[in-house]
Write a protein that holds these residues in place. Structure first.
Motif, PDB file in Angstrom:
ATOM      1  N   LEU A  53      54.889  42.166  39.678  1.00  8.88           N
ATOM      2  CA  LEU A  53      53.538  42.705  39.907  1.00  8.88           C
ATOM      3  C   LEU A  53      53.586  44.227  40.068  1.00  8.88           C
ATOM      4  CD1 LEU A  53      50.522  42.005  40.467  1.00  8.88           C
ATOM      5  CD2 LEU A  53      51.115  41.937  42.890  1.00  8.88           C
ATOM      6  N   MET A  56      53.831  46.240  36.761  1.00  6.07           N
ATOM      7  CA  MET A  56      52.824  46.175  35.708  1.00  6.07           C
ATOM      8  C   MET A  56      52.484  47.605  35.270  1.00  6.07           C
ATOM      9  SD  MET A  56      52.426  42.917  35.445  1.00  6.07           S
ATOM     10  CE  MET A  56      51.246  43.049  34.123  1.00  6.07           C
ATOM     11  N   ASP A  59      47.038  48.704  31.183  1.00  5.82           N
ATOM     12  CA  ASP A  59      45.639  48.545  31.619  1.00  5.82           C
ATOM     13  C   ASP A  59      45.466  48.802  33.109  1.00  5.82           C
ATOM     14  OD1 ASP A  59      44.811  47.512  28.986  1.00  5.82           O
ATOM     15  OD2 ASP A  59      46.026  45.771  29.537  1.00  5.82           O
ATOM     16  N   LEU A  60      45.943  49.942  33.581  1.00  6.80           N
ATOM     17  CA  LEU A  60      45.861  50.209  35.016  1.00  6.80           C
ATOM     18  C   LEU A  60      44.670  51.105  35.384  1.00  6.80           C
ATOM     19  CD1 LEU A  60      49.627  50.598  36.054  1.00  6.80           C
ATOM     20  CD2 LEU A  60      48.187  48.572  36.075  1.00  6.80           C
ATOM     21  N   ASP A  61      43.791  51.374  34.427  1.00  9.74           N
ATOM     22  CA  ASP A  61      42.607  52.169  34.742  1.00  9.74           C
ATOM     23  C   ASP A  61      41.673  51.368  35.647  1.00  9.74           C
ATOM     24  OD1 ASP A  61      42.542  50.632  32.253  1.00  9.74           O
ATOM     25  OD2 ASP A  61      40.383  51.017  32.365  1.00  9.74           O
ATOM     26  N   LEU A  62      40.975  52.078  36.525  1.00  5.90           N
ATOM     27  CA  LEU A  62      40.149  51.380  37.507  1.00  5.90           C
ATOM     28  C   LEU A  62      38.851  52.138  37.731  1.00  5.90           C
ATOM     29  CD1 LEU A  62      40.516  48.912  39.497  1.00  5.90           C
ATOM     30  CD2 LEU A  62      40.957  50.639  41.231  1.00  5.90           C
ATOM     31  N   SER A  66      34.400  48.712  40.411  1.00  5.82           N
ATOM     32  CA  SER A  66      35.272  47.586  40.706  1.00  5.82           C
ATOM     33  C   SER A  66      35.495  47.438  42.220  1.00  5.82           C
ATOM     34  CB  SER A  66      36.608  47.811  39.975  1.00  5.82           C
ATOM     35  OG  SER A  66      37.412  46.677  40.066  1.00  5.82           O
ATOM     36  N   LEU A  67      35.786  48.573  42.868  1.00  3.77           N
ATOM     37  CA  LEU A  67      35.975  48.558  44.323  1.00  3.77           C
ATOM     38  C   LEU A  67      34.658  48.198  45.027  1.00  3.77           C
ATOM     39  CD1 LEU A  67      37.602  49.051  46.933  1.00  3.77           C
ATOM     40  CD2 LEU A  67      37.134  51.495  46.676  1.00  3.77           C
ATOM     41  N   THR A  70      34.018  44.565  44.827  1.00  2.00           N
ATOM     42  CA  THR A  70      34.918  43.822  45.715  1.00  2.00           C
ATOM     43  C   THR A  70      34.460  43.939  47.169  1.00  2.00           C
ATOM     44  OG1 THR A  70      36.708  44.274  44.172  1.00  2.00           O
ATOM     45  CG2 THR A  70      37.336  43.460  46.341  1.00  2.00           C
ATOM     46  N   LEU A  73      31.758  41.520  47.637  1.00  2.00           N
ATOM     47  CA  LEU A  73      32.328  40.166  47.775  1.00  2.00           C
ATOM     48  C   LEU A  73      32.832  39.942  49.195  1.00  2.00           C
ATOM     49  CD1 LEU A  73      34.708  39.209  44.804  1.00  2.00           C
ATOM     50  CD2 LEU A  73      32.685  37.989  45.610  1.00  2.00           C
TER      51      LEU A  73
ATOM     52  N   PHE B  26      41.850  49.530  52.942  1.00  2.00           N
ATOM     53  CA  PHE B  26      41.643  48.582  51.841  1.00  2.00           C
ATOM     54  C   PHE B  26      41.454  49.314  50.519  1.00  2.00           C
ATOM     55  CE2 PHE B  26      39.128  45.905  49.013  1.00  2.00           C
ATOM     56  CZ  PHE B  26      39.946  44.781  48.962  1.00  2.00           C
ATOM     57  N   ALA B  27      40.680  50.395  50.543  1.00  2.00           N
ATOM     58  CA  ALA B  27      40.428  51.151  49.312  1.00  2.00           C
ATOM     59  C   ALA B  27      41.753  51.658  48.724  1.00  2.00           C
ATOM     60  CB  ALA B  27      39.480  52.311  49.587  1.00  2.00           C
ATOM     61  N   PHE B  30      43.647  48.744  47.339  1.00  2.00           N
ATOM     62  CA  PHE B  30      42.940  48.274  46.147  1.00  2.00           C
ATOM     63  C   PHE B  30      43.270  49.137  44.937  1.00  2.00           C
ATOM     64  CE2 PHE B  30      39.407  47.928  43.202  1.00  2.00           C
ATOM     65  CZ  PHE B  30      39.133  46.568  43.200  1.00  2.00           C
ATOM     66  N   ARG B  31      43.286  50.460  45.132  1.00  2.00           N
ATOM     67  CA  ARG B  31      43.552  51.353  44.004  1.00  2.00           C
ATOM     68  C   ARG B  31      44.946  51.119  43.425  1.00  2.00           C
ATOM     69  NH1 ARG B  31      39.572  54.769  46.223  1.00  2.00           N
ATOM     70  NH2 ARG B  31      40.892  55.513  47.919  1.00  2.00           N
ATOM     71  N   HIS B  32      45.898  50.730  44.269  1.00  2.00           N
ATOM     72  CA  HIS B  32      47.248  50.465  43.765  1.00  2.00           C
ATOM     73  C   HIS B  32      47.365  49.042  43.185  1.00  2.00           C
ATOM     74  CE1 HIS B  32      51.587  50.940  43.381  1.00  2.00           C
ATOM     75  NE2 HIS B  32      51.718  49.719  43.887  1.00  2.00           N
ATOM     76  N   PHE B  33      46.960  48.050  43.972  1.00  2.00           N
ATOM     77  CA  PHE B  33      47.233  46.657  43.569  1.00  2.00           C
ATOM     78  C   PHE B  33      46.144  46.053  42.674  1.00  2.00           C
ATOM     79  CE2 PHE B  33      50.139  46.954  47.200  1.00  2.00           C
ATOM     80  CZ  PHE B  33      51.286  46.462  46.609  1.00  2.00           C
ATOM     81  N   PRO B  35      44.447  47.099  39.968  1.00  2.00           N
ATOM     82  CA  PRO B  35      44.738  47.130  38.529  1.00  2.00           C
ATOM     83  C   PRO B  35      45.975  46.308  38.159  1.00  2.00           C
ATOM     84  CG  PRO B  35      44.471  49.356  39.410  1.00  2.00           C
ATOM     85  CD  PRO B  35      44.485  48.433  40.577  1.00  2.00           C
ATOM     86  N   ARG B  36      46.977  46.256  39.038  1.00  2.00           N
ATOM     87  CA  ARG B  36      48.184  45.482  38.748  1.00  2.00           C
ATOM     88  C   ARG B  36      47.876  43.987  38.749  1.00  2.00           C
ATOM     89  NH1 ARG B  36      49.719  50.197  40.504  1.00  2.00           N
ATOM     90  NH2 ARG B  36      51.594  51.114  39.580  1.00  2.00           N
ATOM     91  N   GLN B  56      38.930  40.729  41.589  1.00  2.00           N
ATOM     92  CA  GLN B  56      38.066  41.066  42.728  1.00  2.00           C
ATOM     93  C   GLN B  56      38.112  39.967  43.777  1.00  2.00           C
ATOM     94  OE1 GLN B  56      34.121  42.029  41.297  1.00  2.00           O
ATOM     95  NE2 GLN B  56      34.879  43.682  39.978  1.00  2.00           N
ATOM     96  N   MET B  59      41.501  40.184  45.558  1.00  2.00           N
ATOM     97  CA  MET B  59      41.582  41.307  46.500  1.00  2.00           C
ATOM     98  C   MET B  59      40.682  41.063  47.714  1.00  2.00           C
ATOM     99  SD  MET B  59      44.010  43.120  45.308  1.00  2.00           S
ATOM    100  CE  MET B  59      43.972  44.512  46.449  1.00  2.00           C
TER     101      MET B  59
END
Ligand code: ZN
Ligand code: ZN
Lengths: 216, 185
Positions: A53, A56, A59-62, A66-67, A70, A73, B26-27, B30-33, B35-36, B56, B59
């Motif tokens: 993991l 990886m 495709d690591l753009d974010l 997305s945050l 989440t 959620l 968390f942010a 989140f930014r690290h894990f 996308p992985r 999502q 996480m």
């Protein structure tokens, strides 16, 4: 308790990776509940998964969206999960208690004749089937080949085939080209968890079943 | 708090989430894990949309289950992998995940802080050791985790007998083990 027959490394790795059919996962989780060395191996393979993991690269753009999605959620609260059944059973390890819905007395056995019983455990995939088998002491299991792979975990009593003896915690790994005739030992009746990729190809199921073989 | 200095960044962030519901922690996590995890889910067969959605959810589960994270048992990376893997089983394979019974007596001779550092070190060494394997073996290990192909499919694809594939993977793991044992002694 000393476990003599363990799971193979590829099976433990596949369990850690989450790529096995559910019925096989159930055998691995049950064996690991009884076996510290396989438990350690699974934890090692999970650490290897962590490394995969971490590694990886594509495709690591974010996006910020997305945050935000989440966090929304999270605000909506945790997903509902059924509470685990808190029964401890001397025969059934924890994962099996969850699938049976209780201890050994909660198993809904179906008779196969001559005291042999089975209970199919529902799983979410039809790639493989999980069942509990009850074989009275001294009784032979039907002679059979295997359509695919078969994992048999002994939970009570013991059985022996042409080559080996399997007692509580031991796993017998049956492969396609293998034919054998396991016999339940005298003493306690034998209870096993078996997972198979394809239906066992029984040869003369009924006649064999009617011939208990007594080992003295 | 002197344990903080020994902790890696990810462990520290997870503990802050568990103990203080810390959104900035968390942010960062989140930014690290994020996308992985999404990339892992895509490699494991999810479409980009499904992978984003499942990521999502995974996480969010990291947030809600952070109190279950035990740094003496697994590194943060390993733990997040298991959360992502379970999401993969649930969302992509639509199966349940039978988990082993918890050890009834989880008594350790080693102090907790040492256990925690040991888990962290193991994870770091594993990652380094994988990096040193020949590319072919690294690829096989990844394939095993993505569930992209079964052993027999890999064999059919490459024309290699299954035994060779298995022993290649095993060889890779033995090399890893060797790397680990020579480094930790
Ligand atoms: Zn074992
Ligand atoms: Zn068999």
């Amino acid at each position: 308790m000393t476990v003599k027959h363990h799971l193979t490394e590829p099976l433990l790795m596949a369990y850690a990776a989450g790529t096995l059919p559910e019925a096989f996962d159930l055998v691995v989780a049950s064996h690991v509940s009884l076996c510290d060395s396989c438990r350690a191996a699974v934890e090692g393979f999970e650490a290897l998964g962590g490394a995969v993991l971490e590694d990886m690269t594509e495709d690591l753009d974010l996006s910020d969206a997305s945050l935000e999605a989440t966090m929304a959620l999270i605000a909506a609260g945790p997903a509902e999960e059924p509470a685990p059944i808190a029964v401890r059973d001397p025969v059934l390890p924890g994962p099996l208690v969850q699938y049976v819905g209780g201890g050994l007395d909660a198993v809904k056995w179906r008779s196969l004749g001559r005291g042999v019983k089975q209970a199919i455990l529902p799983t979410g995939s039809d790639e493989a089937t999980a069942r509990l088998l009850y074989i009275p002491a001294g009784m032979a299991m039907p002679e059979h080949g295997h359509g695919g792979m078969e994992l048999t975990l002994v939970l009570q009593g013991a059985f022996a085939d042409e080559d080996d003896r399997f007692a509580r915690g031991d796993v017998e790994i049956g492969t396609e080209d293998m034919e054998h005739t396991p016999v339940a030992e005298m003493g306690a009746d034998c209870i096993c968890l078996a997972a198979t990729t394809a239906p066992l190809q029984f040869k003369g199921l009924v006649p064999r079943m009617l011939q208990p073989i007594f080992r003295i | 708090d002197n344990t903080a200095t020994a902790r890696d960044n990810w462990t520290e962030l997870l503990v802050r989430i568990a103990e203080h519901r810390d959104q900035s922690a968390f942010a960062a996590l989140f930014r690290h894990f994020g996308p992985r995890v999404r990339s892992y889910l895509m490699k494991s067969g999810a479409s980009p949309t499904m992978a984003e959605e499942a990521m999502q959810e995974a996480m969010a589960a990291v947030w809600h289950k952070a109190h279950l994270f035990n740094p003496t048992k697994a590194s943060a990376t390993t733990w997040i992998f298991t959360v992502a893997r379970n999401k993969r089983i649930d969302a992509i394979r639509q199966q349940k995940r039978p988990e082993p019974e918890e050890l009834p007596w989880a008594m350790s001779e080693t102090p907790e802080q040492e256990e925690e550092v040991a888990r962290m070190e193991e994870s770091k060494l594993l990652a380094e050791a994988i990096g040193k394997l020949p590319e072919r073996q690294q690829k096989l290990i990844r394939l095993a985790y993505f569930g992209e192909m079964s052993h027999s499919e890999i064999a059919a694809d490459t024309g290699l007998p299954i035994g060779t594939i298995k022993s290649r993977i095993r060889l890779g793991l033995e090399r890893l083990r060797y790397e680990m044992s020579t480094k930790t002694v």
